[in-house]
Design an enzyme around this catalytic site. Structure first.
Site, PDB file in Angstrom:
ATOM      1  N   HIS A  30       1.930   3.392  -9.113  1.00  0.00           N
ATOM      2  CA  HIS A  30       1.755   1.950  -9.335  1.00  0.00           C
ATOM      3  C   HIS A  30       2.939   1.396 -10.133  1.00  0.00           C
ATOM      4  O   HIS A  30       3.415   0.290  -9.860  1.00  0.00           O
ATOM      5  CB  HIS A  30       0.438   1.679 -10.068  1.00  0.00           C
ATOM      6  CG  HIS A  30      -0.776   2.079  -9.276  1.00  0.00           C
ATOM      7  ND1 HIS A  30      -0.946   1.737  -7.960  1.00  0.00           N
ATOM      8  CD2 HIS A  30      -1.878   2.810  -9.613  1.00  0.00           C
ATOM      9  CE1 HIS A  30      -2.099   2.231  -7.515  1.00  0.00           C
ATOM     10  NE2 HIS A  30      -2.674   2.896  -8.504  1.00  0.00           N
ATOM     11  N   ASP A  86       0.836  -1.213   0.000  1.00  0.00           N
ATOM     12  CA  ASP A  86       0.000   0.000   0.000  1.00  0.00           C
ATOM     13  C   ASP A  86       0.870   1.262   0.000  1.00  0.00           C
ATOM     14  O   ASP A  86       1.973   1.267   0.558  1.00  0.00           O
ATOM     15  CB  ASP A  86      -0.912  -0.029   1.245  1.00  0.00           C
ATOM     16  CG  ASP A  86      -2.056   0.967   1.125  1.00  0.00           C
ATOM     17  OD1 ASP A  86      -2.411   1.364  -0.010  1.00  0.00           O
ATOM     18  OD2 ASP A  86      -2.602   1.356   2.183  1.00  0.00           O
ATOM     19  N   LEU A 122      10.548 -20.431  -5.163  1.00  0.00           N
ATOM     20  CA  LEU A 122       9.546 -19.610  -4.458  1.00  0.00           C
ATOM     21  C   LEU A 122       8.172 -19.766  -5.103  1.00  0.00           C
ATOM     22  O   LEU A 122       8.032 -19.725  -6.327  1.00  0.00           O
ATOM     23  CB  LEU A 122       9.968 -18.134  -4.524  1.00  0.00           C
ATOM     24  CG  LEU A 122       8.962 -17.134  -3.943  1.00  0.00           C
ATOM     25  CD1 LEU A 122       8.910 -17.241  -2.422  1.00  0.00           C
ATOM     26  CD2 LEU A 122       9.313 -15.706  -4.366  1.00  0.00           C
TER      27      LEU A 122
HETATM   28  C1  IPE Z   1      -5.458  -2.828  -0.209  1.00  0.00           C
HETATM   29  O1  IPE Z   1      -5.096  -1.494  -0.306  1.00  0.00           O
HETATM   30  C2  IPE Z   1      -5.438  -3.478  -1.559  1.00  0.00           C
HETATM   31  C3  IPE Z   1      -4.135  -3.575  -2.215  1.00  0.00           C
HETATM   32  C4  IPE Z   1      -2.983  -3.239  -1.738  1.00  0.00           C
HETATM   33  C5  IPE Z   1      -4.182  -4.155  -3.526  1.00  0.00           C
HETATM   34  P1  IPE Z   1      -6.190  -0.344  -0.365  1.00  0.00           P
HETATM   35  O2  IPE Z   1      -5.459   0.937  -0.456  1.00  0.00           O
HETATM   36  O3  IPE Z   1      -7.204  -0.605  -1.421  1.00  0.00           O
HETATM   37  O4  IPE Z   1      -6.892  -0.484   1.062  1.00  0.00           O
HETATM   38  P2  IPE Z   1      -7.917   0.463   1.809  1.00  0.00           P
HETATM   39  O5  IPE Z   1      -9.136   0.591   0.954  1.00  0.00           O
HETATM   40  O6  IPE Z   1      -7.256   1.790   2.020  1.00  0.00           O
HETATM   41  O7  IPE Z   1      -8.202  -0.205   3.114  1.00  0.00           O
HETATM   42  C1  IPE Z   2      -1.859   0.140  -3.323  1.00  0.00           C
HETATM   43  O1  IPE Z   2      -1.544   1.500  -3.320  1.00  0.00           O
HETATM   44  C2  IPE Z   2      -2.008  -0.390  -4.714  1.00  0.00           C
HETATM   45  C3  IPE Z   2      -3.384  -0.790  -5.082  1.00  0.00           C
HETATM   46  C4  IPE Z   2      -4.431  -0.744  -4.306  1.00  0.00           C
HETATM   47  C5  IPE Z   2      -3.554  -1.290  -6.423  1.00  0.00           C
HETATM   48  P1  IPE Z   2      -2.691   2.578  -3.272  1.00  0.00           P
HETATM   49  O2  IPE Z   2      -3.079   2.925  -4.669  1.00  0.00           O
HETATM   50  O3  IPE Z   2      -3.797   2.161  -2.396  1.00  0.00           O
HETATM   51  O4  IPE Z   2      -1.930   3.813  -2.625  1.00  0.00           O
HETATM   52  P2  IPE Z   2      -2.525   4.870  -1.590  1.00  0.00           P
HETATM   53  O5  IPE Z   2      -3.035   4.108  -0.411  1.00  0.00           O
HETATM   54  O6  IPE Z   2      -3.618   5.605  -2.301  1.00  0.00           O
HETATM   55  O7  IPE Z   2      -1.357   5.732  -1.266  1.00  0.00           O
HETATM   56 MG    MG Z   3      -4.172   2.398  -0.419  1.00  0.00          MG
END
Ligand code: IPE
Ligand code: IPE
Ligand code: MG
Length: 254
Positions: free
Chosen positions: A38, A21, A132
């Site tokens: 991303h 995240d 892995l």
């Molecule tokens: C969880 O992250 C999903 C992934 C990392 C793919 P999110 O950024 O979507 O989670 P929430 O919604 O903030 O809890």
């Molecule tokens: C996680 O990073 C990746 C996916 C959910 C695909 P985020 O896109 O949720 O990044 P933040 O939380 O907005 O910084």
């Molecule tokens: Mg996020």
């Protein structure tokens, strides 16, 4: 800390699960579009796969796209889908050479035919690899996983293959995603949030949970080592007392 001091029987996790995240915030900080975050996240993913392979970790399960991520703006969802296709095709041959076995968990039926083809092809190409085990959670939700396992078992009951009495924690686990993997020992979430976000809700029942503020694209080799060191310092009790665990360890050593 050594095993002797902590009473930890297992200093290296067999299975690591990661919520990657913070990509969006990493991009925002740089005045870049979220997709740039991303893309930068892919490099961090490559690093952790290499580090797990090097450390001879058995399995790594990464959360790439949750069942709730469809609720993001359409442009972000489509750029993520495009990124999945290019990343899988660019990485899978390299992963195959490194003896990595790639599997996807989640409901792939909602993806485009092109993405489903590249998912299926990456699994086919790497299925006999013995290194892995990399599980990629895509359109995955823990609640979906539980419901899906219930459905599988009910079909078996309906077909008289099993009886209701055969349903227990073991058969339920085996019907879920990752049924062939040991449950995760270590869960890592970057980006500062302290939540599971509908990741492996059943499989994480006894996992050690590690939360770190570092945004995913910045998660470095050193950050990985720090997480492993933190894990090595945990005493996993599984309901027993600390004293019991220490005694068992002493007995095992003698
Ligand atoms: C969880 O992250 C999903 C992934 C990392 C793919 P999110 O950024 O979507 O989670 P929430 O919604 O903030 O809890
Ligand atoms: C996680 O990073 C990746 C996916 C959910 C695909 P985020 O896109 O949720 O990044 P933040 O939380 O907005 O910084
Ligand atoms: Mg996020």
């Amino acid at each position: 800390m050594s095993d002797d001091l902590t009473g930890s029987a297992q200093s290296l996790p067999r299975h690591i699960a990661v919520v990657m995240d913070g990509n969006g915030r990493w991009a925002n900080k740089r005045y870049l579009p979220r997709v740039a975050g991303h893309k930068a996240g892919v490099n961090a993913t490559r690093r952790i796969v290499e580090n797990c392979a090097k450390a001879e970790i058995e399995a790594l399960t990464i959360f790439a796209f949750s069942s709730e991520n469809w609720n993001r703006p359409v442009e972000e969802v489509s750029s993520l889908m495009a990124l999945f296709i290019t990343t899988i095709s660019a990485e899978v041959k390299k992963l195959n050479k490194k003896n990595v076995c790639v599997s996807f968990i989640g409901d792939r039926s909602r993806f485009s035919d092109k993405l489903q083809d590249s998912i299926n092809e990456s699994e086919r190409l790497t299925k006999d690899n013995t290194g892995l085990h990399l599980n990629i959670a895509a359109n995955y939700g823990g609640r979906w996983d539980v419901v899906n396992a219930c459905k599988k078992l009910l079909v078996q009951v309906e077909n008289d293959e099993i009886s209701v009495q055969d349903i227990d924690e073991g058969s339920f686990s085996a019907s879920m995603s990752l049924g062939d993997c040991p449950p995760p020992d270590l869960f890592i979430r970057t980006g500062g949030e302290q939540r599971i976000s509908n990741f492996l809700i059943w499989q994480l029942a006894y996992t050690e949970l590690y939360f770190v503020d570092t945004l995913w694209p910045d998660f470095s080799d050193e950050d990985f080592d720090t997480a492993l060191q933190w894990f090595a310092g945990r005493q996993r009790r599984f309901g027993k007392t600390g004293q019991q665990i220490t005694t068992e360890l002493v007995q095992e050593k003698n």
